[in-house]
Write an enzyme that holds these catalytic residues in place. Structure first.
Site, PDB file in Angstrom:
ATOM      1  N   THR A 168       5.111   2.407 -12.510  1.00 26.02           N
ATOM      2  CA  THR A 168       6.118   2.008 -11.537  1.00 26.02           C
ATOM      3  C   THR A 168       7.488   2.167 -12.174  1.00 26.02           C
ATOM      4  O   THR A 168       7.761   1.609 -13.232  1.00 26.02           O
ATOM      5  CB  THR A 168       5.906   0.548 -11.098  1.00 26.02           C
ATOM      6  OG1 THR A 168       4.589   0.422 -10.539  1.00 26.02           O
ATOM      7  CG2 THR A 168       6.918   0.159 -10.045  1.00 26.02           C
ATOM      8  N   GLU A 325      -3.007   6.569  -0.038  1.00 24.22           N
ATOM      9  CA  GLU A 325      -2.802   5.572  -1.089  1.00 24.22           C
ATOM     10  C   GLU A 325      -2.949   4.192  -0.462  1.00 24.22           C
ATOM     11  O   GLU A 325      -2.284   3.884   0.527  1.00 24.22           O
ATOM     12  CB  GLU A 325      -1.408   5.753  -1.694  1.00 24.22           C
ATOM     13  CG  GLU A 325      -1.105   4.899  -2.902  1.00 24.22           C
ATOM     14  CD  GLU A 325       0.229   5.297  -3.526  1.00 24.22           C
ATOM     15  OE1 GLU A 325       0.220   6.093  -4.488  1.00 24.22           O
ATOM     16  OE2 GLU A 325       1.283   4.826  -3.045  1.00 24.22           O
TER      17      GLU A 325
END
Length: 487
Positions: A168, A325
């Site tokens: 991330t 996703e």
């Protein structure tokens, strides 16, 4: 990363204000919640099992509200599209209602574009909606203990100061603020979780040597959301980028058509999101839309023939047309999972992910241990360094030169931006590095104290001075800055 293995607990629960009349008020006041599989309840205690189920469901919903609140209140994209929530300390169930509203709107948009479906399209939609899905999380980290898998979000790991790194980045957090979710690829074949995943990459990326697979019926999934692509970079890899070249190569026109952005509205990065209830219908309808637009007659025939009969064929279709996703709020902790090694793990990967069990299996010689230590220095992995120091006997000469693939000499690496003060202190205490030795390559003539001053690392500067660093050796650029840094 350590595995959390405990029952749900509340470190702080403030009751709703008297007379508030707001059934979601308690949800907004929940903080510090951790989740793991509920303890087993015997078959003879049906009432207790029902009560435990209700408590677990409420806690999952309350935690999910915080994850969605963080996303909708802080993601710049949602502000731009008019879908943002007001920022606050805790979020109520209105955050979940915002997800449901977006999901309905996005589903209605594709339904409106399609209009009525023909019989073949209705059959395809039914095939997809009744199929069993599995979600695949790939990682190099040790995320299970053989009985329980516990996979935490980037936000939770950072909050508990136990992150070993991740995928991330600042851009994801700024645009979407979805870092309080655990990310999964989707297996559409209908095969069981014990079967090896058919897909090992997501949007061209290999996220790890091991896959943790869970069924879509897992309670933690019920408050998740799905995107048809990587949520941040919402472009489907097409043609030569696709993972399954043998399949895509059979349909070259389809391969040329799949490389596209999937979005709703005027913003290209506005990837449509769908809640758990709507996700299968969304995948089916977006596939039908793709097929209607496609000029690849052979591919369309394959979908309505082979993919209707074979789960593996359907998976190849859906993981070529999309790169779906799935996102589970905050923490996925379960015993209902399967772990699959997809490939051998690299030494560097074991160090980067602080996977000490895997590291122990990969380090079989002192040379391996030295290389692992260089990786630990490069990435600032204190736990790895401590593990190696406790299991191997090193000497200064072991680190006299860097192994292939490393570009900095030892002293520079130990004091580089982001370097670990713990590892630096260990090397200086053992006499494996000379505190005042000048750099020979990058910034030749400077010392480790120069790096500490340059990067504003007060803790490192103090450690170097403790070990005898000579401030008189500082370069003219850094000489006047040390006192201010230490003040």
């Amino acid at each position: 990363m350590r595995v959390e293995n405990h029952s749900p607990s509340l470190s702080k629960l403030n009751p709703p204000e008297a007379g508030s009349g707001d059934p979601t008020a308690i949800g907004r006041r929940l903080s510090g919640i951790r989740r793991a599989p509920l303890p087993h309840v015997s078959a003879g205690s049906d009432g207790e099992a029902a009560a435990a189920g209700k408590i677990g469901a409420f806690l999952r919903k309350a935690v999910a509200a915080q994850s969605y609140g963080l996303m909708f209140a802080n993601g710049k994209l949602f502000e731009a599209t008019g879908d943002a929530l007001e920022k606050r300390g805790q979020y109520g169930f209105s955050a979940l209602q915002r997800l449901d509203g977006l999901s309905r709107r996005n589903l209605a948009a594709v339904e409106a574009r399609l209009g009525a479906l023909d019989s073949a399209e209705r059959g395809l939609k039914e095939r997809i909606m009744t199929g069993a899905w599995h979600f695949r999380h790939q990682s190099n980290a040790a995320l299970d203990d053989g009985k329980t898998a516990a996979i935490a979000s980037n936000h939770l790991l950072a909050r508990e100061s136990r992150s070993s790194g991740g995928n991330t980045f600042a851009g994801d957090k700024a645009l979407l603020s979805n870092h309080d979710f655990v990310f999964f690829g989707v297996e559409f074949s209908g095969r069981g979780k014990q079967d090896k995943p058919l897909n090992h990459k997501h949007s061209t990326m290999d996220f790890g040597a091991n896959a943790y697979v869970v069924p879509d019926t897992l309670p933690a999934c019920r408050h998740g959301y799905l995107t048809l692509t990587d949520h941040f970079f919402n472009r489907v890899p097409g043609g030569r980028e696709a993972e399954h070249q043998d399949f895509v190569g059979s349909f070259p026109q389809m391969g040329a058509e799949t490389g596209r952005w999937i979005h709703e509205g005027k913003y290209r990065q506005n990837a449509p999101i769908f809640n758990y209830r709507d996700m299968k219908a969304a995948v089916a309808l977006h596939l039908i839309e793709f097929l209607r637009d496609s000029k690849d007659a052979a591919f369309k025939a394959y979908v309505f023939d082979q993919a209707m009969q074979s789960g593996q064929a359907l998976d190849r279709v859906l993981n070529s047309v999309f790169q779906a996703e799935f996102h589970i709020p905050r923490l996925m902790a379960t015993t209902d999972y399967a772990k699959h090694p997809l490939r051998p793990m690299l030494l560097k990967e074991a160090v980067d992910s602080v996977n000490l069990p895997a590291l122990s299996g990969l380090v079989s010689s002192k040379g391996d241990a030295v290389t692992a230590m260089w990786h630990a220095i490069d990435k600032g992995k204190d736990a790895v360094a401590a593990h190696l120091l406790g299991n191997w006997r090193f000497e200064a000469g072991d680190f006299a030169s860097a192994p292939p693939g490393f570009y900095h000499e030892l002293n520079y690496a130990l004091s580089e931006h982001g370097a670990s003060v713990y590892i630096l202190d260990q090397f200086l205490s053992r006499g494996w590095a000379a505190v005042n030795a000048p750099f020979e390559h990058v910034n030749s003539g400077e010392t480790m104290l120069d790096n500490a001053v340059k990067y504003g690392n007060r803790e490192m500067a103090a450690a170097l001075i403790k070990h005898g660093a000579d401030r008189n050796l500082l370069s003219e650029w850094n000489g006047g800055k040390l006192d201010a840094l230490l003040a």
